[in-house]
Design an enzyme around this catalytic site. Structure first.
Site, short mmCIF file in Angstrom:
data_model
loop_
_atom_site.label_atom_id
_atom_site.label_comp_id
_atom_site.label_asym_id
_atom_site.label_seq_id
_atom_site.Cartn_x
_atom_site.Cartn_y
_atom_site.Cartn_z
CB SER D 281 -0.87 -0.04 1.25
OG SER D 281 -1.26 1.25 1.65
NE ARG D 320 -20.45 -4.59 -44.24
CZ ARG D 320 -19.95 -4.57 -45.48
NH1 ARG D 320 -19.54 -3.43 -45.99
NH2 ARG D 320 -19.85 -5.68 -46.18
#
Lengths: 451, 451, 451, 451
Positions: D281, D320
């Site tokens: 940490s 498409r």
């Protein structure tokens, strides 16, 4: 029919009834009556027709199954509703039913009425949640506990600050719910937002734009605002509803997530107070499951994806989308139920929440001072240098010695007496300025609660 | 490396650079420097340390790949950043780097800085969109066109009203973006929101709560507001960002959805103006694909699910969630890119949008008066009765005759002359009060554009 | 109560009844009876107790509202169900009800029974869809039409190939639905998957692992497979259900999306055949809305986010998650309803779909040969060179001349006679090998339809 | 550029490089070369052209920024790629580049190549995960621990069974990944799936359908299967990829969720083995955060919504879609990265997982026998009757006495001696048949690992 057997997020909270098919029907009828009322005020229909419509617009006269069949036949429940309502009025008034109107005006307005009802309920529940949470904050402003980050004890905090975070979230949600509630518009646009048919039915005498007063009149009848533009395909109102519900459920879900962790068998810092029959297991007699936390956590998991449908339906084609609009309805209802259920269950969760000072203290002591490592690091740092202090602590951890002992030994000249050191190692003395934000949130609650 | 080859939502819009790893690094360094500046102002570190930190906090001195490795090693990029920054400062200043700070303070603040940059860009693009749309509204207030509902011609509307709906949405988005921009808070909470380590490093002399000024000082350095409470696990700010971006992309997606429909080969009412190289196909030389509409539509499809992650991360456990917090970062960036890209592409979409009055008129005439059926229904209704009129129209449709001819024949006494009847059948005469909401939105634009 | 007024995705399709609270109750009772039956077979309870349980396990004896209240009190409907069932059996048999069982065993098994019912319905509807689509494919193998990409005419294709794509998707869905149906497991794990309490109640005599036969016996009673492992928190079965439903709704949604586009007023290539009352509008008498397409499109929009909850609930903690498990139920039901409704409505959509050869041909001719630009490009390309041909076509477009005229003029030596050129420009002659995949899909249908 | 600073789900795992823009470019070039190779084999282009294309198709010759600009200009990166590739080949070969092809063929095929690479990596990582988990299962088959339901101790189970559940999930994922990997098709359809332009370029001599062999030849060159139908708008392949990735991340997310709970400070049953620099940490020196669990949990939170986009893009219009297709790309990449990163991190998670028998035992003993309440309930039940036993236990809990003492006192004639009773109360003796499913999963691993 759906009593909620699969809906822990809202079963038996009374919220489902606010948005069920019967409630929707009521709201649709209210909309038709309000429309007729406004049209009567404008001289578009006669007072007798209005009276006949009002008299006929009774929930029990309408067959819900027929409306459902109508949804499949026509894509929405309004066409069949108008047919039934028309059949129910005096024949002379038949032509005045749903005059110039379109299905979406009725359905969208009705949905806003349902939103209003659920928002009012949520607002009340959030206010009660806030009140109960404020008590927790006040009571535990100085109760130290272990803060946890990434599942591990980090540094001390206070239960008051934790509860203040919950309260802040609830107040955030309340602000957004109130704003969204106030903005729910009626929909009066006609077939494509031009009010064209409404206008045709406006009396020939008088100014041509008399019809422009129609939306405001309907809005007044129903107690909702008039929209700035027809919103059949301009769906910010729905997005705003979604946002407010998401913050609500997210806020309450945070409380539940914390309560579930803190209530674990090994942690035991909080518990939902037992009551006969509550939280019992069908298999394990010793268990008292954290039911309300579970119910709220359920809601918080369900809402974000469900609400995503509502945002997606902003981007739709045409003056009324084929599918985009329709896709909103059931998710909107589900969002209302889930968020409303979450608020109702959160009240019970917060009300029943018992805090164990003993377990808070025991857990705080569990790691033998590791919780204050940060502080130990801080205090000798000016003397040792930060990097050196870090190394010392790392060694200590590696060697398995109680961490806080080390720096004192290593920093004999640091001028820390034994009492200083003991204080330094006391987690209860290392809660920073936790009291300040807690106080600030209480003040906010005082200020906003009065609204 | 990601240039955006798979990201039509934002490729080449310049938005990605505002939030890429380098931009994030800049923002993290800015945050560390602002923290040091605030701490120097409070006497927590010396002016020389501040100068050294400021000098060392240079993007090019930091190795991004090492930060990425740090993400995997420690779960976030800040630990490795602090290591590198500490190594880069004057050794005497090492102890003053990231003093009392926690990774989340730096990362959350940096993310808010990125949000601010993208919000500013979006706000500018929305303003430009609005300006361009207002021109369309003004120009086409009286241009009739077919409104479409459920894919079919419904009744006439105007292109001005359609564009006004778009403008209204854009203004809605702008309001939300401005509000969210103004609310982006810094994060200064320390390991668990208590400011505990910050406080330890505050000078022994002076009031103990001097550290309480720290968040405001950092906020002032960075031009962001101070939060009311530490928000490591109180995530309303993230939810508000998500809501504003969702409304933005939803609003722009509506424009794109309409443009795609209206630009279909068979419809042809609008088109994106061709430019060399734009919209070309690799296979079909005749095509000019509606590229900007497609790019914006892409964004609108992607945002709602992506943003759902952000709302879900409100309901997380502890003072810092293991996974809940981390899950926000990349989706937040993606939401910013997608919404920012949508705004940039929407400007081009709206700028390049060409309206074909010929096609609008031709399509309006396409159904031989069916578009005004509603009106035909309305006008004789008082004479025939609504139900009877409906039947007449139904018969007409069944028989395949032009619908509007029928009622006149059937209602000889209705007193409609030939000219009346022709007017009645003219779609251009049946746009209702479309001009009113269009005007209203222009007024709103005038009022809000000045902001 | 919910008739489906807000659920166009499934209203009046008959699917909701398969999964409503009453159906769930039936399935839970069936599970309790099957458990008792299996336990009787193993000698764990007496035959008289089994008979009493079987007799008492009648839907009408159970109060659904009490079960809903139980959901809020205990987190699931099983605890209250067991209480009511226990009260309904012969007092001597009370101890044999739900013996050694846990709520999740009953609820998960019951949900699988509901899945089985809906899957069977979907499979039948998909088979019917496929049959109807195969007719379209066969009929239109040689019907040319304009293929559209990015909303614009691209090159010719055939309606047969388009329908073949739909059929292929439906067959894909059917494969996945059959596989998921076959894999739905019962859940018999006891409180935490160890069968521990079941084992305690197994008779003292005989091998200790007699209880191991229990899951298979319950499975046989219910016609579902035995799971390999207890799956209280091992949720692949739910994910597989979700995947199959997503493919189903996605496949059908593709058909609906195409039908909506092709049915637009300006396009008119397909329509849903009108029937009295179907697709009517409350405002516009001329409209026949594409209702089934709209209903299926609605389903396709709703399912993906709803199903996301189910996938998210794979990643849950413990032997039974607090919230993760509970969050699955209502979305699972909704997924079943939505996908089941989509299948039912898709049958009607496909059945009612009318194709207009006239409109197909007219639209094909609309662009005056631009549709075959690609071919024109191809044929002279060997002579001109590809880049040169591209330039020629670009010039033609810029100049607004009919594109196909150009290359012939420019390529006098290309040896194309007038008839060759006419053929070259005939869209109907440029459908490539569209017939081949169409044929292949028909073959697949023949092969798989027999299953 | 994106090193993964905001992507804990995949930073530094090496997966991002498999799908980044450079990898995509490589795959697109491989596709163009494979197409040319197949076309040369069919005599569509000459061998010299093939050689020139192969030589020119080098990643470093292509400017990625130009491709990104091309995405904004034309909607996809292929148009600009073809331009650059054409410019790079011998001028005589220019006409043979991308011959008869369409952008989607190249991009979809390239995406499938990327999927293949990531699936191979995931398969290897899942196999390693499985191997490591199998060791845990084997080692801990008889290690009792507390099973937890709804966060509370329920009954005993074994760590072996818990790990077996994890292994089962990993094997489930592996099956789905292998199946999806094997089914990834190339896309060779031409502009609209008819192969029309490809066919034009096929040599005039020979059978007209020679072009039908093209897809299979390209497929063979690339090591992927040939599709049954052109799938430009038939998106089952993408849905199947999504499903496999969802099960993968869900499975691994379950492991992470359990590891995070079991590793909590108060529980401590598992931990990720510390390594220098891992899990540290920036603020708290004592912490060793469960990094790999956090990273995998992050992935599990992100995938379901991201994948929802892919399922939604099944329901798209036309040959498409404008936006539907485009919306898939970046989410598909992100799904691959997130799932691939999850697999890589899960290997490390499982490899580093340390189990503490001491903590397992201590927690098992924590509730003084409450864990075996179910059993105590079971054994005297035949004597007392179930309801009576339940009451007794309820009284005991209310009175705060150790539960298990009660029944013995109340059932003096039950014939349980002290030793019997002690055994009855021993959690380690109450693990049911946990060993059986654990064994079954190991057998499955043996059987499937050989694949």
């Amino acid at each position: 029919m759906d009593h909620g057997l699969l809906a822990p997020a809202w079963a038996a909270t009374g919220v489902a009834e606010l948005v069920d098919d019967r409630a929707l029907l009521t709201a649709m009828l209210d909309t038709e009556v309000a429309l007729a009322g406004a049209q009567a005020a404008l001289g578009m229909i006669g007072p007798g027709d209005l009276a006949s419509i009002r008299e006929a617009a009774v929930v029990n006269r309408i067959d819900l199954a027929v409306l459902a069949a109508g949804v499949r036949a026509t894509g929405n429940p309004v066409v069949a509703l108008v047919d039934q309502l028309t059949a129910a009025v005096d024949p002379d008034a038949a032509g005045s039913v749903h005059l110039g109107c379109t299905s979406q005006d009725v359905l969208d307005t009705a949905l806003m009425l349902l939103c209003a009802k659920v928002f009012d309920r949520i607002a009340a529940d959030l206010a009660e949640c806030a009140r109960l949470l404020a008590e927790h904050v006040a009571r535990h402003q100085d109760t130290p506990m272990a803060a946890r980050t990434l599942t591990l004890h980090a540094v001390p905090t206070t239960f008051g600050l934790k509860a203040a975070g919950w309260l802040h979230l609830v107040l955030d949600a309340a602000v957004r719910v109130r704003a969204a509630r106030a903005a729910l518009p009626v929909s009066i646009g006609g077939a494509a937002g031009t009010l064209s048919a409404y206008r045709e039915y406006a009396p020939a005498t008088g100014p041509a734009d008399r019809v422009l007063r129609l939306p405001a009149l309907v809005a007044r009848e129903l107690g909702l605002p008039e929209p700035a533009v027809p919103w059949h395909a301009i769906r910010t109102p729905i997005a705003d509803v979604a946002s407010a519900l998401l913050v609500t459920t997210g806020a309450l879900g945070k409380i539940a997530a914390d309560a579930l962790v803190l209530g674990r068998t090994e942690i035991g810092e909080v518990a939902e107070a037992p009551r006969p029959g509550r939280g019992v297991s069908s298999a394990m007699p010793q268990k008292r499951n954290p039911v309300f936390s579970t119910l709220v956590a359920t809601a918080a998991r369900q809402l974000p994806p469900t609400a995503a449908v509502l945002f997606a339906s902003m981007a739709v084609e045409d003056e009324r989308s084929a599918g985009g609009w329709h896709a909103e309805w059931q998710p909107l209802r589900e969002c209302l139920r889930v968020a409303g259920g979450a608020a109702a269950n959160a009240v019970e969760l917060v009300r029943s929440l018992r805090v164990s000072p003993e377990r808070l203290a025991a857990n705080l002591a569990l790691t033998g001072g590791a919780l204050v490592c940060e502080r130990v690091n801080a205090v000798p740092a000016p003397l040792l240098g930060k990097a050196a202090a870090k190394r010392v602590l790392a060694e200590a951890e590696r060697d398995g010695r109680p961490l806080p002992e080390v720096p004192a030994r290593r920093v004999p000249g640091a001028g820390l007496g034994a009492a200083d050191y003991a204080k330094l190692l006391d987690p209860a003395d290392y809660t920073g300025v936790a009291a300040t934000p807690a106080r600030r949130v209480l003040d906010r609650h005082d200020a906003e609660g009065a609204r």
